[in-house]
Structures are given as structure tokens and as C-alpha cells.
Design a protein around this motif. Structure first.
Motif, PDB file in Angstrom:
ATOM      1  N   UNK A 157      59.695  27.645  43.455  1.00  0.00           N
ATOM      2  CA  UNK A 157      60.711  28.566  43.932  1.00  0.00           C
ATOM      3  C   UNK A 157      62.102  27.963  43.904  1.00  0.00           C
ATOM      4  N   UNK A 158      63.080  28.829  43.989  1.00  0.00           N
ATOM      5  CA  UNK A 158      64.472  28.411  43.881  1.00  0.00           C
ATOM      6  C   UNK A 158      64.943  27.603  45.090  1.00  0.00           C
ATOM      7  N   UNK A 159      64.181  27.618  46.175  1.00  0.00           N
ATOM      8  CA  UNK A 159      64.572  26.836  47.361  1.00  0.00           C
ATOM      9  C   UNK A 159      63.970  25.433  47.356  1.00  0.00           C
ATOM     10  N   UNK A 160      63.203  25.111  46.348  1.00  0.00           N
ATOM     11  CA  UNK A 160      62.588  23.796  46.232  1.00  0.00           C
ATOM     12  C   UNK A 160      63.553  22.838  45.547  1.00  0.00           C
ATOM     13  N   UNK A 161      63.472  21.565  45.911  1.00  0.00           N
ATOM     14  CA  UNK A 161      64.335  20.549  45.298  1.00  0.00           C
ATOM     15  C   UNK A 161      63.925  20.265  43.855  1.00  0.00           C
ATOM     16  N   UNK A 162      62.640  20.342  43.567  1.00  0.00           N
ATOM     17  CA  UNK A 162      62.121  20.028  42.236  1.00  0.00           C
ATOM     18  C   UNK A 162      61.763  21.316  41.511  1.00  0.00           C
ATOM     19  N   UNK A 163      62.384  21.534  40.348  1.00  0.00           N
ATOM     20  CA  UNK A 163      62.157  22.753  39.557  1.00  0.00           C
ATOM     21  C   UNK A 163      61.831  22.372  38.120  1.00  0.00           C
ATOM     22  N   UNK A 164      61.015  23.203  37.489  1.00  0.00           N
ATOM     23  CA  UNK A 164      60.575  22.933  36.126  1.00  0.00           C
ATOM     24  C   UNK A 164      60.915  24.109  35.220  1.00  0.00           C
ATOM     25  N   UNK A 165      61.101  23.795  33.925  1.00  0.00           N
ATOM     26  CA  UNK A 165      61.432  24.802  32.916  1.00  0.00           C
ATOM     27  C   UNK A 165      60.538  24.586  31.705  1.00  0.00           C
ATOM     28  N   UNK A 166      60.172  25.678  31.048  1.00  0.00           N
ATOM     29  CA  UNK A 166      59.337  25.592  29.858  1.00  0.00           C
ATOM     30  C   UNK A 166      59.893  26.523  28.786  1.00  0.00           C
ATOM     31  N   UNK A 167      59.824  26.073  27.536  1.00  0.00           N
ATOM     32  CA  UNK A 167      60.232  26.884  26.388  1.00  0.00           C
ATOM     33  C   UNK A 167      58.968  27.343  25.688  1.00  0.00           C
ATOM     34  N   UNK A 168      58.852  28.659  25.511  1.00  0.00           N
ATOM     35  CA  UNK A 168      57.677  29.250  24.884  1.00  0.00           C
ATOM     36  C   UNK A 168      58.047  29.820  23.516  1.00  0.00           C
ATOM     37  N   UNK A 169      57.130  29.682  22.553  1.00  0.00           N
ATOM     38  CA  UNK A 169      57.345  30.270  21.230  1.00  0.00           C
ATOM     39  C   UNK A 169      57.013  31.763  21.290  1.00  0.00           C
ATOM     40  N   UNK A 170      57.181  32.452  20.175  1.00  0.00           N
ATOM     41  CA  UNK A 170      56.942  33.902  20.162  1.00  0.00           C
ATOM     42  C   UNK A 170      55.507  34.266  20.499  1.00  0.00           C
ATOM     43  N   UNK A 171      54.556  33.362  20.257  1.00  0.00           N
ATOM     44  CA  UNK A 171      53.167  33.642  20.641  1.00  0.00           C
ATOM     45  C   UNK A 171      52.824  33.031  22.006  1.00  0.00           C
ATOM     46  N   UNK A 172      53.854  32.751  22.805  1.00  0.00           N
ATOM     47  CA  UNK A 172      53.739  32.199  24.167  1.00  0.00           C
ATOM     48  C   UNK A 172      53.163  30.791  24.199  1.00  0.00           C
ATOM     49  N   UNK A 173      53.260  30.067  23.102  1.00  0.00           N
ATOM     50  CA  UNK A 173      52.825  28.677  23.073  1.00  0.00           C
ATOM     51  C   UNK A 173      53.937  27.809  23.667  1.00  0.00           C
ATOM     52  N   UNK A 174      53.606  26.959  24.646  1.00  0.00           N
ATOM     53  CA  UNK A 174      54.628  26.066  25.202  1.00  0.00           C
ATOM     54  C   UNK A 174      54.995  24.987  24.185  1.00  0.00           C
ATOM     55  N   UNK A 175      56.301  24.793  23.961  1.00  0.00           N
ATOM     56  CA  UNK A 175      56.742  23.816  22.971  1.00  0.00           C
ATOM     57  C   UNK A 175      57.658  22.740  23.559  1.00  0.00           C
ATOM     58  N   UNK A 176      58.284  22.992  24.707  1.00  0.00           N
ATOM     59  CA  UNK A 176      59.190  22.013  25.314  1.00  0.00           C
ATOM     60  C   UNK A 176      59.253  22.243  26.821  1.00  0.00           C
ATOM     61  N   UNK A 177      59.666  21.206  27.546  1.00  0.00           N
ATOM     62  CA  UNK A 177      59.761  21.319  29.000  1.00  0.00           C
ATOM     63  C   UNK A 177      60.846  20.403  29.536  1.00  0.00           C
ATOM     64  N   UNK A 178      61.229  20.636  30.789  1.00  0.00           N
ATOM     65  CA  UNK A 178      62.150  19.758  31.508  1.00  0.00           C
ATOM     66  C   UNK A 178      62.001  20.022  32.995  1.00  0.00           C
ATOM     67  N   UNK A 179      62.563  19.102  33.784  1.00  0.00           N
ATOM     68  CA  UNK A 179      62.555  19.237  35.244  1.00  0.00           C
ATOM     69  C   UNK A 179      63.917  18.830  35.777  1.00  0.00           C
ATOM     70  N   UNK A 180      64.251  19.346  36.950  1.00  0.00           N
ATOM     71  CA  UNK A 180      65.460  18.932  37.639  1.00  0.00           C
ATOM     72  C   UNK A 180      65.115  18.733  39.106  1.00  0.00           C
ATOM     73  N   UNK A 181      65.656  17.658  39.683  1.00  0.00           N
ATOM     74  CA  UNK A 181      65.517  17.400  41.106  1.00  0.00           C
ATOM     75  C   UNK A 181      66.898  17.545  41.713  1.00  0.00           C
ATOM     76  N   UNK A 182      67.056  18.519  42.618  1.00  0.00           N
ATOM     77  CA  UNK A 182      68.346  18.823  43.243  1.00  0.00           C
ATOM     78  C   UNK A 182      68.324  18.404  44.707  1.00  0.00           C
ATOM     79  N   UNK A 183      69.350  17.655  45.101  1.00  0.00           N
ATOM     80  CA  UNK A 183      69.446  17.269  46.503  1.00  0.00           C
ATOM     81  C   UNK A 183      70.843  16.715  46.765  1.00  0.00           C
ATOM     82  N   UNK A 184      71.443  17.107  47.850  1.00  0.00           N
ATOM     83  CA  UNK A 184      72.747  16.598  48.308  1.00  0.00           C
ATOM     84  C   UNK A 184      73.835  16.754  47.246  1.00  0.00           C
ATOM     85  N   UNK A 185      73.788  17.855  46.496  1.00  0.00           N
ATOM     86  CA  UNK A 185      74.816  18.123  45.499  1.00  0.00           C
ATOM     87  C   UNK A 185      74.685  17.336  44.215  1.00  0.00           C
TER      88      UNK A 185
END
Length: 181
Positions: free
Chosen positions: A125-153
């Protein structure tokens, strides 16, 4: 190895499971890549300290950091036609996120299972410090990912990975920019 989490949900994952096995597996991963065996800990935990130092890891005072003021950053990466960038909001989507993560970093399924247990407890969820992202191809195959840890600006970008067959197409940059938007 970063063991910065102090909350009970992290303790449940890192201390109820046999941590020594995971450390040994990660140590072999590091040795293959000939990278420094170091770790840092925001809040010292004697049990973790003894396991890691006993296996040859060196405790460092802080994690290496790169800093960039993003106020004037020009985002250049665009999602290519046929691909979809999404925020990971549940375990089903997280399992898709794991595909490029485990493949690109050459990690085992058991390593992935520990991440799933972690997020089962931590949640999404958007209120969590740790968030993940995924890039999906047209057939919904995951091809890339990343994460961000947000805290204290401050935002820390982690786990930027692309499946080997999709590397060189700008997806790493796209996932990095997705994490800092």
C-alpha cells in the motif's frame, strides 16, 4: 546484507526462520561475484551480529549512499507500447515482481519464498515505507522490477532488475525512474 528493520513483522521473518542457512546461501552468492562481504545494522541485534561476523562478514558503520536532489530531475524513460508499469499492491502481483528479481540476481526459490513471507507480514500500500514496481509485457509476463524505501523525506532505490533477454532496452532506467516518481 541490510538488517535495518526493527518492527515485529521483520523480526518474525528474520528470527523464526533459520537465519544461518540464508546467510550461508547469500555468502556463496557474494563470493561468486567477488564483492565485499559487509553488512550494516541500524539497531544492533546480538544474534544477527554473531551469525554474520562468525561467517566472515564485516560490520560497517553505515550503508554506502548516493545522493541526488530530485527537485529538478528530468524524467526521460517512457513505457514502451505493449508494456504496462504497475505498483505491486498484493501478493499475486508480488509473485510476478519476483520473476525478474530472482532471475537477474540469480537468487534461489528459497530466497524468494523468504521475501514472500516478509511481505505477507508487512503488507502493501501507499502508506508503507517499502514499495515495489513491476513492468509487464503485453502478455502480462513480468520483465523488470524495482523497489523504493521511503522514510524521513529520503528515498532509497533497490532491486532494479531486468530479465536477461530484455536487457539493453532501457527498462532498468524506466524502473529506476518509476521508483523515484
Amino acid at each position: 546484507i541490510c538488517t535495518e528493520f526493527e518492527a515485529a513483522w521483520a523480526s518474525a521473518v528474520f528470527y523464526e526462520e533459520p537465519i544461518a542457512h540464508g546467510v550461508d546461501e547469500y555468502k556463496e552468492f557474494i563470493k561468486l561475484r567477488k564483492t565485499p562481504m559487509s553488512w550494516y545494522l541500524a539497531t544492533p541485534k546480538e544474534r544477527v551480529n554473531s551469525i554474520l561476523t562468525g561467517r566472515g562478514f564485516e560490520l560497517v558503520a553505515s550503508a554506502p549512499i548516493l545522493y541526488k536532489n530530485l527537485e529538478k530531475f528530468k524524467y526521460q524513460a517512457r513505457v514502451k507500447p505493449g508494456y504496462r508499469l504497475q505498483t505491486v499492491d498484493n501478493l499475486r502481483e508480488f509473485e510476478k515482481w519476483l520473476v525478474p528479481f530472482l532471475s537477474a540476481f540469480e537468487l534461489s526459490e528459497s530466497f524468494g519464498e523468504s521475501y514472500v513471507k516478509f511481505f505477507e507480514l508487512y503488507g502493501f500500500g501507499s502508506r508503507k515505507h517499502l514499495r515495489n514496481f513491476v513492468l509487464l509485457s503485453e502478455n502480462s509476463r513480468p520483465v523488470a522490477c524495482s523497489s523504493v524505501y521511503l522514510n524521513a523525506g529520503v528515498a532509497g532505490i533497490y532491486n532494479v532488475a531486468t530479465l536477461p533477454s530484455y536487457q539493453g532496452l532501457g527498462f532498468g532506467r524506466l524502473m529506476t525512474e518509476a521508483a523515484i516518481r
